[in-house]
Enzyme design. Structure first.
Site, PDB file in Angstrom:
ATOM      1  N   HIS A 194      -9.558   1.142   4.654  1.00  0.00           N
ATOM      2  CA  HIS A 194      -8.302   1.410   5.386  1.00  0.00           C
ATOM      3  C   HIS A 194      -8.570   2.429   6.523  1.00  0.00           C
ATOM      4  CE1 HIS A 194      -4.188   2.845   6.194  1.00  0.00           C
ATOM      5  NE2 HIS A 194      -3.690   1.672   5.739  1.00  0.00           N
TER       6      HIS A 194
ATOM      7  N   GLU B 295      -6.936   4.615   7.610  1.00  0.00           N
ATOM      8  CA  GLU B 295      -6.717   6.179   7.420  1.00  0.00           C
ATOM      9  C   GLU B 295      -7.952   6.834   6.644  1.00  0.00           C
ATOM     10  OE1 GLU B 295      -2.876   5.583   5.288  1.00  0.00           O
ATOM     11  OE2 GLU B 295      -2.183   5.099   7.315  1.00  0.00           O
TER      12      GLU B 295
ATOM     13  N   GLY C 290       2.113   2.129  10.909  1.00  0.00           N
ATOM     14  CA  GLY C 290       3.136   3.147  10.605  1.00  0.00           C
ATOM     15  C   GLY C 290       3.930   3.605  11.633  1.00  0.00           C
TER      16      GLY C 290
ATOM     17  N   SER D 133       3.048  -2.190  10.362  1.00  0.00           N
ATOM     18  CA  SER D 133       4.647  -2.367  10.653  1.00  0.00           C
ATOM     19  C   SER D 133       4.986  -3.614  10.337  1.00  0.00           C
ATOM     20  CB  SER D 133       4.935  -1.995  11.788  1.00  0.00           C
ATOM     21  OG  SER D 133       4.493  -0.597  12.231  1.00  0.00           O
TER      22      SER D 133
ATOM     23  N   ASN E 230       0.917  -1.088  -0.012  1.00  0.00           N
ATOM     24  CA  ASN E 230      -0.033   0.014   0.106  1.00  0.00           C
ATOM     25  C   ASN E 230       0.851   1.258   0.025  1.00  0.00           C
ATOM     26  OD1 ASN E 230      -2.017   2.033   0.531  1.00  0.00           O
ATOM     27  ND2 ASN E 230      -2.213   1.487   2.546  1.00  0.00           N
TER      28      ASN E 230
ATOM     29  N   LYS F 280       0.114   4.354  -0.270  1.00  0.00           N
ATOM     30  CA  LYS F 280      -0.420   5.366   0.184  1.00  0.00           C
ATOM     31  C   LYS F 280      -0.034   6.779  -0.696  1.00  0.00           C
ATOM     32  CE  LYS F 280       0.151   3.323   4.463  1.00  0.00           C
ATOM     33  NZ  LYS F 280      -0.097   3.539   5.932  1.00  0.00           N
TER      34      LYS F 280
ATOM     35  N   GLU G   6      -5.918  -4.688  10.420  1.00  0.00           N
ATOM     36  CA  GLU G   6      -4.813  -3.904  10.718  1.00  0.00           C
ATOM     37  C   GLU G   6      -5.014  -3.157  12.153  1.00  0.00           C
ATOM     38  OE1 GLU G   6      -2.572  -2.563   6.767  1.00  0.00           O
ATOM     39  OE2 GLU G   6      -4.249  -1.251   7.003  1.00  0.00           O
TER      40      GLU G   6
HETATM   41  P1  PGA Z   1       2.526   0.250   7.812  1.00  0.00           P
HETATM   42  O1  PGA Z   1       1.354   0.308   7.180  1.00  0.00           O
HETATM   43  O2  PGA Z   1       3.189  -0.985   7.144  1.00  0.00           O
HETATM   44  O3  PGA Z   1       3.586   1.497   7.141  1.00  0.00           O
HETATM   45  O4  PGA Z   1       2.488   0.285   9.095  1.00  0.00           O
HETATM   46  C1  PGA Z   1       0.338  -0.576   6.830  1.00  0.00           C
HETATM   47  C2  PGA Z   1      -0.929   0.152   6.222  1.00  0.00           C
HETATM   48  O5  PGA Z   1      -1.376   0.929   6.488  1.00  0.00           O
HETATM   49  O6  PGA Z   1      -1.371  -0.605   5.257  1.00  0.00           O
END
Ligand code: PGA
Length: 252
Positions: A97, A99, A175, A210, A11, A13, A169
């Site tokens: 997601h 976000e 993140g 992560s 992803n 982003k 998630e």
């Molecule tokens: P990350 O993000 O691996 O940077 O923690 C995962 C995601 O948001 O899908």
């Protein structure tokens, strides 16, 4: 040997310039490897067509979207049409997601419309669920996930369940560098599988939050973890490749 095909989904982003994208693929192509797993990337929408072209020449990576609209067409300035995604041959779309849920206030009922519409066009859907730290600490993890599944997947036609994937998630792990332990993740993955009414055994359930080359093996060792949805580590070709390599080994 995994029961289900292992998927590594990057992803990206809102990251990567054209120069960084070409660098990524140049580095990927230098690292010759035979992929036994599925390797997917969701770039920002403006780069989907470009990535599809590159992926077509390199052959092994499938390209998807990070979001789509709950309508196919009309006066929805700035939105991404699921019909349009299917029309240009996009394979999958990520929906819900964290976000999108937290920054853009997307609720389960809206996500449900997006999921059903995207599936109706033959797109594969990665539907994301996960609890915040506060919810975990107050013992609500399972009820939150159950609610996200119940409402987000309401009225899912049984024949489309084969195109549905779930990503667990935990919001506190995205993140932040804090990964759920493989045991914490497996506990929720098994719960999610137990809640699926159709295709439960076949459904791919990804873990996200992560994920890095140094923690992927322990996650993939768990029975109900069928791959990863990866943010940060998917931006670097070397890390993405290392993740795919672990996933390929897990497939054997
Ligand atoms: P990350 O993000 O691996 O940077 O923690 C995962 C995601 O948001 O899908």
């Amino acid at each position: 040997m995994k029961k289900r095909e292992v998927h590594i989904v990057g992803n990206w982003k809102m990251n990567q310039t054209l120069v960084e994208i070409s660098q990524f693929f140049i580095e990927m192509s230098k690292m010759k490897m035979e992929l036994k797993c599925k390797a997917w990337i969701a770039p920002q929408a403006i780069h989907i067509s470009i990535l599809k072209e590159i992926a077509f020449t390199t052959g092994s990576i499938q390209i998807g979207a990070q979001n789509c609209c709950e309508h196919d067409s009309g006066a929805y300035t700035g939105e991404i049409s699921p019909l349009g995604l299917a029309d240009i041959g996009v394979e999958f779309v990520i929906i819900g997601h964290s976000e999108r849920r937290t920054i853009y206030g997307e609720q389960n009922s809206l996500l449900n419309k997006k999921v059903l519409l995207a599936l109706s066009h033959g797109l594969k859907v990665i539907y994301c669920v996960g609890e915040t730290l506060e919810e975990r600490e107050s013992g609500q993890t399972f009820s939150i996930i159950e609610n996200q599944l119940d409402l987000g997947l309401k009225n899912l036609p049984a024949e489309q369940a084969k195109n549905l994937m779930i990503a667990y998630e935990p919001v506190w792990a995205i993140g932040t560098g804090k990964t759920a332990t493989a045991e914490q993740a497996e506990e929720v993955h098994a719960f999610i599988r137990s809640k699926l009414t159709t295709q439960a055994e076949q459904t791919i359930i990804l873990y996200g939050g992560s994920v890095k080359p140094d923690n992927i093996d322990s996650l993939l060792a768990k029975e109900n973890i069928d791959g990863a949805l990866v943010g940060g580590a998917s931006l670097k070709a070397q890390d993405f490749r290392a993740l795919c390599s672990s996933a390929s080994t897990a497939m054997m």
